[in-house]
Design a protein around this motif. Sequence first.
Motif, PDB file in Angstrom:
ATOM      1  N   ARG A   2      37.329  53.974  -6.660  1.00 33.21           N
ATOM      2  CA  ARG A   2      36.951  53.261  -7.877  1.00 33.21           C
ATOM      3  C   ARG A   2      36.225  51.965  -7.549  1.00 33.21           C
ATOM      4  O   ARG A   2      36.581  51.255  -6.614  1.00 33.21           O
ATOM      5  N   ILE A   6      33.235  46.484 -13.343  1.00 36.62           N
ATOM      6  CA  ILE A   6      32.816  47.420 -14.375  1.00 36.62           C
ATOM      7  C   ILE A   6      31.310  47.652 -14.346  1.00 36.62           C
ATOM      8  O   ILE A   6      30.546  46.867 -13.788  1.00 36.62           O
ATOM      9  N   ILE A 210      37.955  45.063 -12.699  1.00 34.63           N
ATOM     10  CA  ILE A 210      38.763  46.096 -13.335  1.00 34.63           C
ATOM     11  C   ILE A 210      40.256  45.853 -13.139  1.00 34.63           C
ATOM     12  O   ILE A 210      41.066  46.161 -14.024  1.00 34.63           O
ATOM     13  N   TYR A 213      42.431  44.230 -15.978  1.00 38.76           N
ATOM     14  CA  TYR A 213      42.590  44.852 -17.290  1.00 38.76           C
ATOM     15  C   TYR A 213      43.986  45.439 -17.473  1.00 38.76           C
ATOM     16  O   TYR A 213      44.579  45.967 -16.526  1.00 38.76           O
ATOM     17  N   THR A 215      46.525  48.222 -19.573  1.00 39.55           N
ATOM     18  CA  THR A 215      46.402  49.672 -19.729  1.00 39.55           C
ATOM     19  C   THR A 215      45.456  50.045 -20.867  1.00 39.55           C
ATOM     20  O   THR A 215      44.629  50.960 -20.724  1.00 39.55           O
ATOM     21  N   GLU A 217      42.947  48.245 -22.179  1.00 36.51           N
ATOM     22  CA  GLU A 217      41.565  47.908 -21.824  1.00 36.51           C
ATOM     23  C   GLU A 217      41.011  48.902 -20.812  1.00 36.51           C
ATOM     24  O   GLU A 217      39.850  49.320 -20.906  1.00 36.51           O
ATOM     25  N   LEU A 218      41.831  49.277 -19.859  1.00 44.24           N
ATOM     26  CA  LEU A 218      41.396  50.230 -18.845  1.00 44.24           C
ATOM     27  C   LEU A 218      41.060  51.578 -19.475  1.00 44.24           C
ATOM     28  O   LEU A 218      40.071  52.224 -19.108  1.00 44.24           O
ATOM     29  N   TYR A 221      37.740  51.284 -21.210  1.00 50.01           N
ATOM     30  CA  TYR A 221      36.634  51.254 -20.255  1.00 50.01           C
ATOM     31  C   TYR A 221      36.366  52.642 -19.686  1.00 50.01           C
ATOM     32  O   TYR A 221      35.213  53.072 -19.594  1.00 50.01           O
ATOM     33  N   GLU A 222      37.424  53.361 -19.313  1.00 53.55           N
ATOM     34  CA  GLU A 222      37.254  54.703 -18.752  1.00 53.55           C
ATOM     35  C   GLU A 222      36.567  55.620 -19.763  1.00 53.55           C
ATOM     36  O   GLU A 222      35.714  56.430 -19.399  1.00 53.55           O
TER      37      GLU A 222
END
Length: 286
Positions: A2, A6, A210, A213, A215, A217-218, A221-222
């Motif tokens: 990863r 972002i 990243i 962030y 949970t 927000e993550l 984003y994903e």
Amino acid sequence: MRAKYINPFTDFGFKKIFGEEASKPQLIDFLNALLPQTHTIIDLSFKNAEQLGQTDADRKAIYDIYCETDKGEKFIVELQKAKQNYFKDRTIYYSTFPIQEQAEKGYWNYNLKAVYCIGILDFTFDDYDTEPEKSEVVHTIKLKNQHGSTFYDKLTYIYLEMPNFKLTEDALHTRLDKWLYFIKHLEDFESIPTIFKDDVFTNAFEKAEIANYNTAELGKYEASLKVFRDNKAVYDYAVETAFDDGKTEGVVEGKLVVAKALKENGVPMEIIIKTTGLSESEIGKL
């Protein structure tokens, strides 16, 4: 593996860096880097991104960022990831809303505040007349007369064609150079380059990391990243197919595939229209 930061070309990433209240210093710095040195923004406020027009059709105008400066100037900032039909027309159409909203009830002398429409493009227009224009990153457009003199200086369109930006880190000289380098390469950075050590950029990197962030927000984003990647993959394939066939059917088919996927994932109609350039009736048939 990863990425550490972002992708700023996702809707979530772009708004995280520039479109939140805590991001105002970054947005102000970026806009000041775009504008002439004689023009400086001290403060700004975010306005409702969904600009309510006079009709139901008008209410389909959705901007990534819509803000107003301390001087009353209006800024529309859009991130555009792929070409759309009539993109320039849509930009002109969008610019009419911050103009119309300045109308005052009763007597009004029609003195308008300046309006700026800024597009950060992950593509090039490829329709310029001269070779220098085709390779330029920043395109600034104003209303001019037949002699090339500015007729009206309160309406400005600025397009940033990111594929044309090819400067390396050691060749960055201006503040705008640094911002464009930041936007184009953010997802590839593993640490903060030495050229970005001032507070504005340090805060931008902090907002873009990243690991910071939660949970929720993550997850957002994903989801945003998946839409970006799916959209880009389908669009690139459609463009390649259209080029091979000498036709435009491939591009249209690619847009329909993207629109169907977004629709099935519950993405609002306004966002699907903006992402694909298709009409509401075309999407409704999917």
